[in-house]
Design a protein around this motif. Structure first.
Motif, PDB file in Angstrom:
ATOM      1  N   GLU A 177       3.578  -1.267   4.035  1.00 59.36           N
ATOM      2  CA  GLU A 177       3.224   0.136   3.861  1.00 59.36           C
ATOM      3  C   GLU A 177       4.399   0.954   3.332  1.00 59.36           C
ATOM      4  OE1 GLU A 177       0.901   1.988   7.136  1.00 59.36           O
ATOM      5  OE2 GLU A 177       1.367   0.094   8.158  1.00 59.36           O
ATOM      6  N   THR A 223      -6.594   1.047   5.078  1.00 55.54           N
ATOM      7  CA  THR A 223      -6.426  -0.086   4.154  1.00 55.54           C
ATOM      8  C   THR A 223      -5.766  -1.263   4.854  1.00 55.54           C
ATOM      9  OG1 THR A 223      -4.355   0.839   3.299  1.00 55.54           O
ATOM     10  CG2 THR A 223      -6.371   1.333   2.062  1.00 55.54           C
ATOM     11  N   VAL A 255       0.865  -1.183   0.000  1.00 57.15           N
ATOM     12  CA  VAL A 255       0.000   0.000   0.000  1.00 57.15           C
ATOM     13  C   VAL A 255       0.897   1.226   0.000  1.00 57.15           C
ATOM     14  CG1 VAL A 255      -1.772   1.292   1.242  1.00 57.15           C
ATOM     15  CG2 VAL A 255      -1.830  -1.229   1.239  1.00 57.15           C
ATOM     16  N   ARG A 289      -3.375   4.721   4.789  1.00 59.05           N
ATOM     17  CA  ARG A 289      -2.599   3.483   4.963  1.00 59.05           C
ATOM     18  C   ARG A 289      -3.141   2.661   6.123  1.00 59.05           C
ATOM     19  NH1 ARG A 289       1.641   6.894   4.736  1.00 59.05           N
ATOM     20  NH2 ARG A 289       2.404   6.216   6.786  1.00 59.05           N
ATOM     21  N   LEU A 293      -1.499  -1.419  -4.124  1.00 57.93           N
ATOM     22  CA  LEU A 293      -2.545  -0.400  -4.039  1.00 57.93           C
ATOM     23  C   LEU A 293      -1.810   0.934  -4.039  1.00 57.93           C
ATOM     24  CD1 LEU A 293      -5.605  -0.170  -3.771  1.00 57.93           C
ATOM     25  CD2 LEU A 293      -5.329  -0.371  -1.296  1.00 57.93           C
TER      26      LEU A 293
END
Length: 122
Positions: free
Chosen positions: A31, A18, A7, A15, A51
């Motif tokens: 992340e 998600t 992400v 962050r 993502l």
């Protein structure tokens, strides 16, 4: 089947949101607050899909995507764009860049669950 999701978003709250949703599904989340951090993560992590926010400090999401597509080990890694910018031009470019989806911010948990369902089924 759980996946490892990278992400990339410069907003801490996005962050976190998600991460909570995806980890709640049994996925692992890596992340990154910048595209540069995301690119470095690709060398350390076995990422199943990404993502990706488009507006990032430093290099933007489009440049991250270009570099990802040139990477010998990650050129076919699926990418879902996550952005508040959803003009027809932006959506068209995302399709031309061979992304696997577009999540418009602000999104709901159900929106992210639908995207993740596609990758969990694969």
């Amino acid at each position: 089947m759980s996946a490892t999701v990278l992400v990339i978003d410069d907003e801490d709250d996005i962050r976190l949101l998600t991460k909570l949703i995806l980890e709640g599904r049994g996925n692992q989340v890596v992340e990154a607050a910048t595209a540069e951090e995301g690119l470095a993560s690709l060398d350390r992590e076995n990422v199943d899909w990404v993502l990706l926010d488009l507006r990032l400090p430093g290099i933007d999401g489009w440049e991250f995507l270009r570099r990802l597509r040139e990477h010998p080990d990650h050129h076919s890694t699926p990418v879902v764009i996550m952005s508040a910018h959803s003009s027809p031009k932006t959506l068209k470019r995302a399709a031309e860049e061979n992304t696997q989806g577009y999540l418009i911010k602000p999104f709901t948990e159900a929106d992210l669950q639908r995207i993740a369902d596609e990758f969990d089924a694969a």
